[in-house]
Design an enzyme around this catalytic site. Structure first.
Site, PDB file in Angstrom:
ATOM      1  N   GLU A 136       7.524   4.914   9.108  1.00  0.00           N
ATOM      2  CA  GLU A 136       7.191   6.268   8.651  1.00  0.00           C
ATOM      3  C   GLU A 136       8.270   7.265   9.011  1.00  0.00           C
ATOM      4  OE1 GLU A 136       4.010   5.629  11.171  1.00  0.00           O
ATOM      5  OE2 GLU A 136       2.544   6.081   9.603  1.00  0.00           O
TER       6      GLU A 136
ATOM      7  N   THR B 153      -7.637  11.906   6.112  1.00  0.00           N
ATOM      8  CA  THR B 153      -8.517  10.861   5.560  1.00  0.00           C
ATOM      9  C   THR B 153      -9.392  11.440   4.461  1.00  0.00           C
ATOM     10  OG1 THR B 153      -9.963  11.360   7.402  1.00  0.00           O
ATOM     11  CG2 THR B 153      -8.638   9.382   7.547  1.00  0.00           C
TER      12      THR B 153
ATOM     13  N   ASN C 169       1.585  11.484   9.064  1.00  0.00           N
ATOM     14  CA  ASN C 169       0.391  11.148   9.837  1.00  0.00           C
ATOM     15  C   ASN C 169      -0.538  12.309  10.101  1.00  0.00           C
ATOM     16  OD1 ASN C 169       0.431   8.269  10.474  1.00  0.00           O
ATOM     17  ND2 ASN C 169       2.466   8.778  11.230  1.00  0.00           N
TER      18      ASN C 169
ATOM     19  N   THR D 260       0.868  -1.190   0.000  1.00  0.00           N
ATOM     20  CA  THR D 260       0.000   0.000   0.000  1.00  0.00           C
ATOM     21  C   THR D 260       0.899   1.233   0.000  1.00  0.00           C
ATOM     22  OG1 THR D 260      -0.194  -0.156   2.412  1.00  0.00           O
ATOM     23  CG2 THR D 260      -1.992  -1.090   1.102  1.00  0.00           C
TER      24      THR D 260
ATOM     25  N   LYS E 112       4.492  -6.940   3.563  1.00  0.00           N
ATOM     26  CA  LYS E 112       4.191  -5.522   3.318  1.00  0.00           C
ATOM     27  C   LYS E 112       3.969  -4.843   4.666  1.00  0.00           C
ATOM     28  CE  LYS E 112       0.816  -3.434   3.176  1.00  0.00           C
ATOM     29  NZ  LYS E 112      -0.181  -2.633   3.964  1.00  0.00           N
TER      30      LYS E 112
ATOM     31  N   THR F 241      -1.978  -2.491   8.604  1.00  0.00           N
ATOM     32  CA  THR F 241      -1.548  -3.816   8.301  1.00  0.00           C
ATOM     33  C   THR F 241      -0.138  -4.110   7.920  1.00  0.00           C
ATOM     34  OG1 THR F 241      -3.719  -4.296   7.534  1.00  0.00           O
ATOM     35  CG2 THR F 241      -2.020  -5.813   6.886  1.00  0.00           C
TER      36      THR F 241
END
Lengths: 386, 386
Positions: A259, A386, A381, A139, A165, A176
């Site tokens: 990240e 979103t 983040n 992703t 991943k 995930t």
């Protein structure tokens, strides 16, 4: 290994890249572990049911771009449908298929796209290509994660191939870590389950990017048994080590892809009185924001490391503790003089930093892998909404 | 209240500002709680001993600029010496003095400076000035934290005055939240201990800046008994509420002063089956980096909130859960449509954000206070090196 794969660009992933992966193999012994997050995703709930009744599986289907998590009863039905569609197109039973999803939380799967994608992927099966399959399940991964090796038992070669991943619970609402390891040995399920338990604790359960456990984390080992090496008491330790080797490589890749990470940090605890304590101590350091920002700033800040350990409220005698960054001793039961400039140079010049902590209270050890915490983490983040 | 104070610029703090505070009062009932970090600082270890044998205290001495933590046996002796020096200069017993330190970890106290500072402070006692005393105990605080109020029982007025310092475990190697609350009522120690327990759990133990517990955290309530209001069963609830009010104000100030914080976030959990679970759920959200960065980015990211709760592995039925940001319902047992723009506006325009989570499984509630996580946190913690 006689593993076949198919991929498709189903349009689930916003980027338009591959987002369906189907892996097809002979009915195989397997072992699977899943997230313990009680907001487990629909495919996790579905797979756990399958695992409780099914000894062998023949296929794995994964979609990326949508996690099918927090999607209620309909999400569960969609996970089951994914297994059904895959089974029909491969000509096998639904119960032989495990289903995985990764991506946005809280949005129902676009089942038309999923169905078309699975049809396309199963129509064009090809040999197992590690990079392509890692790409199809990725992703927000900055690079594709895969690794393979071989082992030798009684002069005979066996193979281990792994893909993964994830970068912790990375993007906003992205979830995930997924990992799949395949091997061609013959092994009974109870023994494979034992190997799984050993390996997962010291690898995927000993990494932390941000301390957040995702809704979809899953790890599966599949043993196709297509060669004639039998794993038994005489060689199980060697076999477990080889599986561990592959799992650890994949786990470290996930941390490296954390990240905004600029460093992979390996925290080694020695001399704890129990394994559990060794792990807790390692984890406490690995998940301390103060420690992780100090690492980002190349600061050999031993006070933050010891304070993170102290926060566990475990009974630890700090007057017996020794702490190293790299090969540099920086605490020895009390504050000591050390050459700070030299250590800062070591931290600046290395992408992989070791922290070694000797508790001197027993014989147990544990290693935990984490990354530093920098501006990029906040950017990824906070600014991607979103 | 007949509390006297003295301050001094002893040269312990690099800034050169006030770094010694002495508070002097009549022998008073008190209750004290300390950090549970097993790397507790020397003054904490010393004070705990005193508390176990001493019913009343008459003085408090605090130095800022040096935490006297991770300093071994010599650190302990220095803490005791601070009590001794203070007692001698005030003409009281050593056991009547509690000692506190805050600042850099791992460096021995400069006892010459400490001694001179205490001498100077005790020579020039003055009336209790909340702002000046808060200033003398501050380290990296962006503002001085103090609050006072009065209560009324049977037509008689009593006073409560509080000071505090801290912003989590703020600067590199800087430690400590300290808080002191004074009141002039008469109260027995067992009842004051009960009030302390109630209050500290819902205030200083329910805040989080970065999840890191310091080596020096301490909170003391002192009841001088100088007025003739007696706290007993008939008025203890009212009294506890007033103490709670002051403690909560101080606790919220500490969160507001969190490293790089732009928002104070109040997380309210309703309908848990136990208090413990309500607190754990609130804390899990408050300490999630993913949640805190989303708050910084003004993102109503409900997936991160629920995933943080799920990570507890508690038995929670998410199909019964309702989640609000401010007054906006954003999850109701399943993903729902909400006006995202409106909520983003609310988050952008408010410095105090409420997160209300209804578990619908019982009657217990809990509130936890935290701040967002932004670039400034990384800057403060990574770029300022030891």
């Amino acid at each position: 290994m006689q593993i076949k794969m198919g991929v498709a660009k189903a349009g689930i992933k916003p980027s338009g890249d591959y987002d369906i992966l189907v892996l097809r193999f002979n009915p195989s012994v397997y072992s699977a572990v899943f997230t313990q997050n009680s907001l487990a995703a629909a495919p996790v709930i579905y797979d756990k049911l399958v695992c409780s009744i099914q000894d062998k599986i023949s296929a794995i289907v994964v979609n990326s771009g949508n996690a099918n998590a927090a999607t209620g009863q309909k999400g569960f039905e969609n996970a089951e449908k994914m297994a059904q569609i895959t089974a029909e197109n491969l000509g096998i039973e639904k119960e032989e298929v495990l289903v995985f999803s990764t991506g946005v939380i809280g949005v129902q799967l676009p089942m038309d796209k999923v169905e078309n994608g699975i049809k396309e992927a199963t129509k064009n099966l090809q040999d197992f290509d590690l990079e392509l399959s890692a790409r199809a399940i990725s992703t927000t991964d900055a690079f594709y994660k895969y690794y393979e090796t071989t082992g030798e038992i009684d002069g005979k070669i066996f193979h281990i191939k792994g893909i993964a991943k994830g970068a912790g619970m990375i993007h906003p609402n992205m979830a995930t870590m997924l990992a799949y390891i395949f091997t061609d040995v013959k092994i009974e399920k109870p023994l494979l389950d034992k190997v799984m338990k050993l390996v997962v604790e010291r690898t995927f359960n000993s990494i932390s990017v941000d301390g957040c456990e995702s809704t979809n984390d899953s790890f599966v080992i599949v043993a196709t048994g297509e060669n004639d090496i039998e794993i038994d008491d005489s060689n199980k330790v060697y076999f477990a080590k080889k599986i561990y080797e592959v799992a650890l490589k994949l786990a470290k890749m996930i941390v490296k892809d954390g990240e905004g990470a600029t460093k992979l940090i390996e925290i080694n605890i020695f001399g704890a009185d129990t394994k559990e304590k060794a792990k807790k101590v390692a984890e406490a350091i690995a998940t301390s924001n103060l420690f992780k920002t100090a690492m980002f700033g190349n600061d050999p800040n031993w006070g933050r490391i010891l304070a993170a350990v102290g926060q566990l409220h475990h009974n630890i005698d700090f007057s017996k503790v020794k702490l190293y960054i790299g090969n540099y001793l920086i605490y020895a039961g009390e504050p000591i003089d050390f050459n700070k400039d030299e250590i800062v140079e070591y931290m600046k010049n290395n992408k992989e930093i070791n922290i070694d902590l000797y508790l001197n209270q027993g014989e147990e050890d544990w290693s935990f892998y984490t990354c530093d915490l920098g501006y990029k983490y906040v950017e990824i983040n906070a600014e991607y909404t979103t």
